[in-house]
Design an enzyme around this catalytic site. Structure first.
Site, mmCIF file in Angstrom:
data_model
loop_
_atom_site.group_PDB
_atom_site.id
_atom_site.type_symbol
_atom_site.label_atom_id
_atom_site.label_comp_id
_atom_site.label_asym_id
_atom_site.label_seq_id
_atom_site.Cartn_x
_atom_site.Cartn_y
_atom_site.Cartn_z
ATOM 1 N N HIS A 130 0.822 -1.212 0.000
ATOM 2 C CA HIS A 130 0.000 0.000 0.000
ATOM 3 C C HIS A 130 0.856 1.263 0.000
ATOM 4 C CE1 HIS A 130 0.990 0.921 4.188
ATOM 5 N NE2 HIS A 130 0.879 -0.384 4.421
ATOM 6 N N GLU B 24 -2.226 -7.034 7.260
ATOM 7 C CA GLU B 24 -0.937 -6.969 7.940
ATOM 8 C C GLU B 24 -0.972 -7.849 9.181
ATOM 9 O OE1 GLU B 24 2.166 -6.939 8.221
ATOM 10 O OE2 GLU B 24 2.563 -4.849 7.632
#
Length: 225
Positions: A9, A91
């Site tokens: 990201h 994550e």
């Protein structure tokens, strides 16, 4: 065989401050939003070069966390496809460390910090996910996607920790020890997954970000200093 274009990201304010983000839903900052548009332009260039059309992806799958979705959505829009999300691409959960920088962790969780610096794959601080469990989750997610989209090329927008697990898997590295590879925000990484192995074709490509501000660098190998 499935080819993945794995993208971390774009930048967030917490990346810039070197805070542990984990699974807290932090948005992209202005730099991160620009990085997402640079990725869109990079993909557009790929799609409009006839000699490379056979290598162009046709779909986008993202972690469900906001920073990943904000990076993925311009790419999905370009392809004219919905952006699918998968919680398996999140994550790693860092438990009590999430939202804190290193100085705060040392002040508030000193004993847990010292234990974490062992980089033991089977240890987890309170509320966190061990690296071994995280690795299993990531590999399960990629295997599912590879089976579902066999023979395709798929853009996958995810996180630095996920990419670390991919790097270790491809190079058959131990899950113990600190991260050793570069994983820049909005960097492009191409890997090929077969039933037997994960093979890296390209890693940490940031040519589309060449004139942007230097990125914040998080190096686990320096945390004990």
């Amino acid at each position: 065989m499935t080819e993945f274009w794995l993208i971390r990201h774009g930048e967030t304010d917490w990346n810039r401050a070197l805070r542990f983000q984990g699974q807290i839903d932090v948005p992209l900052n202005d730099i991160g939003l620009t990085q997402a548009q640079r990725l869109r332009h990079r993909l557009h260039q790929t799609l409009t070069q006839p000699s490379r059309n056979d290598r162009a992806p046709a779909r986008v799958v993202s972690s469900d966390l906001l920073r990943a979705r904000q990076t993925a959505e311009p790419l999905a829009e370009l392809l004219g496809q919905p952006c699918e999300t998968d919680v398996g691409l999140r994550e790693q959960c860092f438990g009590v460390f999430e939202g804190l920088d290193v100085a705060q962790i040392k002040a508030e969780h000193a004993s847990h910090w010292q234990r974490w610096l062992d980089f033991d794959a089977d240890h987890a601080v309170p509320g966190a996910e061990s690296t071994r469990d995280f690795h299993a989750r990531v590999m399960d997610a990629l295997t599912r996607l590879a089976e579902r989209f066999a023979g395709e090329r798929v853009v996958v927008v995810t996180h630095g920790g996920v990419l670390d697990m991919v790097w270790r898997q491809a190079h058959r590295l131990s899950l113990h020890g600190p991260r050793v590879c570069d994983i820049p925000n909005a960097g492009m990484n191409q890997v090929r997954q077969t039933p037997d192995e994960l093979h890296i074709l390209q890693w940490a490509d940031t040519q589309h970000l060449h004139d942007m501000p230097p990125q914040p660098v998080y190096r686990q190998t320096q945390l004990k200093a």
